[in-house]
Design an enzyme around this catalytic site. Structure first.
Site, PDB file in Angstrom:
ATOM      1  N   ARG A  56       0.826  -1.215   0.000  1.00  0.00           N
ATOM      2  CA  ARG A  56       0.000   0.000   0.000  1.00  0.00           C
ATOM      3  C   ARG A  56       0.858   1.261   0.000  1.00  0.00           C
ATOM      4  O   ARG A  56       0.403   2.325  -0.442  1.00  0.00           O
ATOM      5  CB  ARG A  56      -0.916   0.012   1.224  1.00  0.00           C
ATOM      6  N   HIS A  60       0.276   5.251  -1.623  1.00  0.00           N
ATOM      7  CA  HIS A  60       0.215   6.422  -0.747  1.00  0.00           C
ATOM      8  C   HIS A  60       1.429   7.325  -0.930  1.00  0.00           C
ATOM      9  O   HIS A  60       1.341   8.520  -0.629  1.00  0.00           O
ATOM     10  CB  HIS A  60       0.093   5.976   0.708  1.00  0.00           C
ATOM     11  N   ASN A  88      -3.880   8.322   6.222  1.00  0.00           N
ATOM     12  CA  ASN A  88      -2.743   7.515   6.652  1.00  0.00           C
ATOM     13  C   ASN A  88      -2.715   7.212   8.138  1.00  0.00           C
ATOM     14  O   ASN A  88      -2.287   6.130   8.551  1.00  0.00           O
ATOM     15  CB  ASN A  88      -1.428   8.216   6.288  1.00  0.00           C
ATOM     16  N   HIS A 187      -6.199  -4.740  -3.422  1.00  0.00           N
ATOM     17  CA  HIS A 187      -6.910  -5.102  -2.202  1.00  0.00           C
ATOM     18  C   HIS A 187      -7.207  -6.597  -2.161  1.00  0.00           C
ATOM     19  O   HIS A 187      -7.892  -7.071  -1.250  1.00  0.00           O
ATOM     20  CB  HIS A 187      -8.210  -4.303  -2.083  1.00  0.00           C
TER      21      HIS A 187
END
Length: 331
Positions: A56, A60, A88, A187
């Site tokens: 992930r 980000h 976050n 995911h």
């Protein structure tokens, strides 16, 4: 949208990725990718969820002013880091895996491998080690000299986001609808917090009722996992095979069993539904699309000055000369 936001978006999307290339460390640190994968294997054995958390980090990091490891910077007494961003805080994790990789690389190749490149390699390995595709990553990034907290808050989507919002967001980075759906498919591994779905279960769109898109038996399961009085840091699986990178995520969306609102709307929204259906039926097509999306995501960058951090959590001593991306060339 602020003019500042538009300006740095332009910097990211217009900057060429010419110096990024496979085998960037072939001469200077030939075992770099082997070292990263070795640590990721150990992390997978130690805590399977950790590799999904590491994966992930690429999204980000790269979506906020390019892939520059800014997301890894800790707070300082005067400058808060991106870890405090709304999307976050209490969500991003497994930074210690990146620390372990960096320490291993510094022992063998001190000052040579950037934290930004570590994120890219580790994200690829997270996919490959859990049953997904493997691919050659392009390397040669620098680490940022500062975090981008304001930009992260402005850019990063929330679990409440719908497909229409996500399409518009991805389009700003020249990422297509197919890229959006394929990258959402990461995911396939990992978990998310009850915090992210409480509104879906009990107050969708302020109605005081659950999201009607959730399949009833699955909703009952989520109600049991996340009752109204739950510790909202309790986690649930993002799909039915959370330790295996496969296309089960898309099968779950078709069946109304998407955990996050931002996931399920990919099926309920017309423009993205066709890709969800396609990927649910053909895993090989999904794998090809996710590799393409991850490579495009990895190309996002800007022309800000940078450095090779010795510790991914802090910038180097200011006495160490930083480099501009345009002038950064190593054989």
């Amino acid at each position: 949208m602020s003019s500042f936001f538009q300006l740095f978006l332009l910097h990211i999307t217009m900057a060429a990725a010419a110096q990024l290339r496979p085998d960037f460390y072939l001469q200077t640190c030939p075992n770099a990718e082997f070292i990263v994968r070795d640590v990721m294997i150990k992390a997978l054995i130690r805590e399977p969820r950790s590799v999904a958390s590491v994966m992930r980090l690429q999204f980000h990091d790269c979506l906020v002013n390019g892939c520059d490891a800014s997301v890894l910077l800790d707070d300082t007494p005067t400058v808060p880091g991106e870890k405090q961003a709304l999307s976050n805080i209490n969500s991003l994790r497994s930074f210690e895996v990146i620390d372990e990789i960096k320490e291993s690389l510094e022992e063998v190749c001190p000052g040579l491998v950037s934290c930004a490149d570590i994120i890219i390699m580790a994200a690829r390995d997270a996919v490959a080690l859990t049953g997904g595709p493997d691919w050659k990553v392009k390397l040669g990034r620098l680490d940022s000299l500062s975090p981008w907290l304001e930009e992260s808050n402005e850019i990063m989507p929330s679990p409440r986001s719908n497909a229409s919002y996500l399409i518009d967001l991805f389009n700003k980075f020249n990422l297509s609808v197919e890229d959006l759906v394929a990258l959402s498919g990461t995911h396939s591994i990992g978990q998310a917090r009850c915090f992210s779905i409480m509104f879906r279960l009990y107050n969708q769109s302020g109605t005081g009722r659950p999201d009607p898109a959730i399949e009833p038996k699955y909703r009952a399961k989520l109600n049991k996992l996340c009752p109204t009085n739950v510790d909202q840091n309790v986690t649930g699986d993002l799909d039915a095979t959370p330790r295996v990178f496969d296309n089960q995520y898309f099968k779950d969306l078709v069946a109304g069993r998407g955990f996050l609102n931002s996931d399920q709307t990919l099926y309920t929204f017309t423009q993205t539904r066709s890709f969800v259906k396609l990927f649910s039926k053909d895993q090989s097509v999904f794998f090809k699309a996710v590799v393409n999306g991850m490579l495009k995501l990895g190309d996002l960058k800007n022309n800000q000055p940078g450095e090779i951090r010795s510790n991914c959590r802090v910038v180097n001593n200011r006495g160490i000369k930083s480099l501009t991306l345009e002038g950064y060339q190593r054989s």
